[in-house]
Design a protein around this motif. Sequence first.
Motif, mmCIF file in Angstrom:
data_model
loop_
_atom_site.group_PDB
_atom_site.id
_atom_site.type_symbol
_atom_site.label_atom_id
_atom_site.label_comp_id
_atom_site.label_asym_id
_atom_site.label_seq_id
_atom_site.Cartn_x
_atom_site.Cartn_y
_atom_site.Cartn_z
ATOM 1 N N ARG A 82 24.173 -34.070 41.235
ATOM 2 C CA ARG A 82 22.914 -34.803 41.255
ATOM 3 C C ARG A 82 22.405 -35.059 39.837
ATOM 4 O O ARG A 82 22.273 -34.139 39.031
ATOM 5 N N LEU A 83 22.103 -36.342 39.544
ATOM 6 C CA LEU A 83 21.590 -36.747 38.241
ATOM 7 C C LEU A 83 20.300 -37.547 38.427
ATOM 8 O O LEU A 83 20.171 -38.303 39.398
ATOM 9 N N PHE A 84 19.388 -37.362 37.501
ATOM 10 C CA PHE A 84 18.170 -38.173 37.470
ATOM 11 C C PHE A 84 17.925 -38.610 36.031
ATOM 12 O O PHE A 84 18.014 -37.792 35.108
ATOM 13 N N ILE A 85 17.627 -39.899 35.838
ATOM 14 C CA ILE A 85 17.399 -40.439 34.501
ATOM 15 C C ILE A 85 16.097 -41.229 34.479
ATOM 16 O O ILE A 85 15.829 -42.015 35.395
ATOM 17 N N LEU A 139 17.407 -19.245 38.357
ATOM 18 C CA LEU A 139 18.334 -20.374 38.423
ATOM 19 C C LEU A 139 18.321 -21.158 37.117
ATOM 20 O O LEU A 139 17.423 -21.001 36.288
ATOM 21 N N TYR A 140 19.307 -22.063 36.954
ATOM 22 C CA TYR A 140 19.457 -22.788 35.691
ATOM 23 C C TYR A 140 19.415 -24.298 35.906
ATOM 24 O O TYR A 140 19.933 -24.822 36.902
ATOM 25 N N LEU A 141 18.803 -24.976 34.945
ATOM 26 C CA LEU A 141 18.656 -26.435 34.987
ATOM 27 C C LEU A 141 18.834 -26.987 33.579
ATOM 28 O O LEU A 141 18.268 -26.447 32.622
ATOM 29 N N SER A 142 19.596 -28.071 33.436
ATOM 30 C CA SER A 142 19.869 -28.663 32.126
ATOM 31 C C SER A 142 19.213 -30.032 32.000
ATOM 32 O O SER A 142 19.167 -30.807 32.957
ATOM 33 N N ILE A 143 18.702 -30.320 30.788
ATOM 34 C CA ILE A 143 18.091 -31.609 30.487
ATOM 35 C C ILE A 143 18.678 -32.140 29.189
ATOM 36 O O ILE A 143 18.853 -31.394 28.223
ATOM 37 N N ILE A 144 19.002 -33.415 29.179
ATOM 38 C CA ILE A 144 19.504 -34.094 27.985
ATOM 39 C C ILE A 144 18.466 -35.121 27.564
ATOM 40 O O ILE A 144 17.996 -35.900 28.399
ATOM 41 N N TYR A 145 18.108 -35.116 26.282
ATOM 42 C CA TYR A 145 17.186 -36.119 25.738
ATOM 43 C C TYR A 145 17.947 -36.990 24.753
ATOM 44 O O TYR A 145 18.755 -36.506 23.965
ATOM 45 N N LEU A 146 17.659 -38.285 24.779
ATOM 46 C CA LEU A 146 18.201 -39.220 23.801
ATOM 47 C C LEU A 146 17.056 -39.991 23.183
ATOM 48 O O LEU A 146 16.215 -40.538 23.904
ATOM 49 N N TYR A 147 17.033 -40.027 21.861
ATOM 50 C CA TYR A 147 15.980 -40.740 21.149
ATOM 51 C C TYR A 147 16.609 -41.791 20.251
ATOM 52 O O TYR A 147 17.651 -41.564 19.650
ATOM 53 N N GLY A 148 15.952 -42.916 20.116
ATOM 54 C CA GLY A 148 16.464 -43.948 19.226
ATOM 55 C C GLY A 148 15.659 -45.221 19.334
ATOM 56 O O GLY A 148 15.409 -45.714 20.439
ATOM 57 N N GLY A 149 15.238 -45.737 18.184
ATOM 58 C CA GLY A 149 14.459 -46.967 18.190
ATOM 59 C C GLY A 149 13.148 -46.760 18.919
ATOM 60 O O GLY A 149 12.423 -45.805 18.693
ATOM 61 N N ARG A 150 12.859 -47.636 19.862
ATOM 62 C CA ARG A 150 11.621 -47.546 20.655
ATOM 63 C C ARG A 150 11.870 -46.928 22.019
ATOM 64 O O ARG A 150 10.986 -46.948 22.872
ATOM 65 N N SER A 151 13.068 -46.365 22.235
ATOM 66 C CA SER A 151 13.435 -45.903 23.569
ATOM 67 C C SER A 151 13.615 -44.390 23.637
ATOM 68 O O SER A 151 14.065 -43.759 22.682
ATOM 69 N N ASP A 152 13.263 -43.844 24.783
ATOM 70 C CA ASP A 152 13.483 -42.431 25.089
ATOM 71 C C ASP A 152 14.192 -42.342 26.432
ATOM 72 O O ASP A 152 13.858 -43.071 27.376
ATOM 73 N N ARG A 153 15.181 -41.436 26.512
ATOM 74 C CA ARG A 153 15.903 -41.250 27.764
ATOM 75 C C ARG A 153 15.866 -39.773 28.116
ATOM 76 O O ARG A 153 16.162 -38.918 27.274
ATOM 77 N N PHE A 154 15.545 -39.477 29.358
ATOM 78 C CA PHE A 154 15.481 -38.104 29.842
ATOM 79 C C PHE A 154 16.453 -37.986 31.010
ATOM 80 O O PHE A 154 16.372 -38.758 31.964
ATOM 81 N N ILE A 155 17.354 -37.025 30.936
ATOM 82 C CA ILE A 155 18.376 -36.874 31.972
ATOM 83 C C ILE A 155 18.306 -35.467 32.555
ATOM 84 O O ILE A 155 18.519 -34.480 31.848
ATOM 85 N N LEU A 156 17.994 -35.379 33.834
ATOM 86 C CA LEU A 156 18.047 -34.115 34.552
ATOM 87 C C LEU A 156 19.445 -33.960 35.123
ATOM 88 O O LEU A 156 19.903 -34.774 35.931
ATOM 89 N N ASP A 157 20.138 -32.908 34.694
ATOM 90 C CA ASP A 157 21.501 -32.651 35.151
ATOM 91 C C ASP A 157 21.487 -31.324 35.906
ATOM 92 O O ASP A 157 21.537 -30.251 35.300
ATOM 93 N N TYR A 158 21.422 -31.402 37.218
ATOM 94 C CA TYR A 158 21.267 -30.196 38.021
ATOM 95 C C TYR A 158 22.494 -29.280 37.957
ATOM 96 O O TYR A 158 22.359 -28.066 37.889
ATOM 97 N N ASN A 159 23.681 -29.865 37.958
ATOM 98 C CA ASN A 159 24.899 -29.051 37.956
ATOM 99 C C ASN A 159 25.368 -28.660 36.555
ATOM 100 O O ASN A 159 26.165 -27.736 36.397
ATOM 101 N N GLY A 160 24.910 -29.376 35.538
ATOM 102 C CA GLY A 160 25.279 -29.046 34.166
ATOM 103 C C GLY A 160 26.627 -29.570 33.723
ATOM 104 O O GLY A 160 27.063 -29.300 32.598
ATOM 105 N N LYS A 161 27.286 -30.354 34.556
ATOM 106 C CA LYS A 161 28.631 -30.830 34.210
ATOM 107 C C LYS A 161 28.588 -31.961 33.187
ATOM 108 O O LYS A 161 29.394 -31.984 32.245
ATOM 109 N N LEU A 162 27.678 -32.909 33.359
ATOM 110 C CA LEU A 162 27.540 -33.990 32.384
ATOM 111 C C LEU A 162 27.056 -33.423 31.052
ATOM 112 O O LEU A 162 27.537 -33.809 29.982
#
Length: 219
Positions: A82-85, A139-162
Amino acid sequence: MQIMTNIYKILIITVLLLFITSCSSVNSVYKYSSNDKTIYFGKDAKNIIPIELTNPIIKYHNSFSCNPNSYTLSDENKEYGRLFIEYINLSSDCKWNGLASGFFESNVKSQLKLDSMKTVEEFDISSYSFKTFKINNDLYLSIIYLYGGRSDRFILDYNGKLYTKLLKSFKPDYKSNINFQKRFLGNYDDSLVRKNIINEYFQEERWRITPSIGIRITL
């Protein structure tokens, strides 16, 4: 005449600062292609990692003039789970009223009704930030953040594989002691953009010219 000279100097300094900032930033890659249902990640254009989605559900969000191309995307992925962005693209005349990642984490905790989110792992590489949390001391939960220019991306990675795949591409010696732990499998489906009108995560900046000092920014 002196007033115009001061305005000219301020404009020159502003342009130079913008140029220096743009040159010093890292051209990280994040692109979602709806044609092939694939997200392309990478530290730069020469190192691209394609992630194929299984059944992506995308919702577009707008907060007046600040978000021309923002959306949330969820996917029950066959390979990564399961992924959420949430992708937030702010207009050039808008700004965050605090730390964007902090807003996202607080909203995740609130919406999923979590008692605690304790950071147990964090890596900042290029314009990527990798964080893993221990949820409710269990329990464990992973989040990936990407920053650049005028954009922000937030990724919830429940399984941690990505999370692990991308982190290893930037840090080959990375070894996870978390992937074998129990994972938190929630169902977050919210949006900072959608809730901005109430919580004021970001706002439009207003510019005006005054005779005394040239350009003034009113926040």
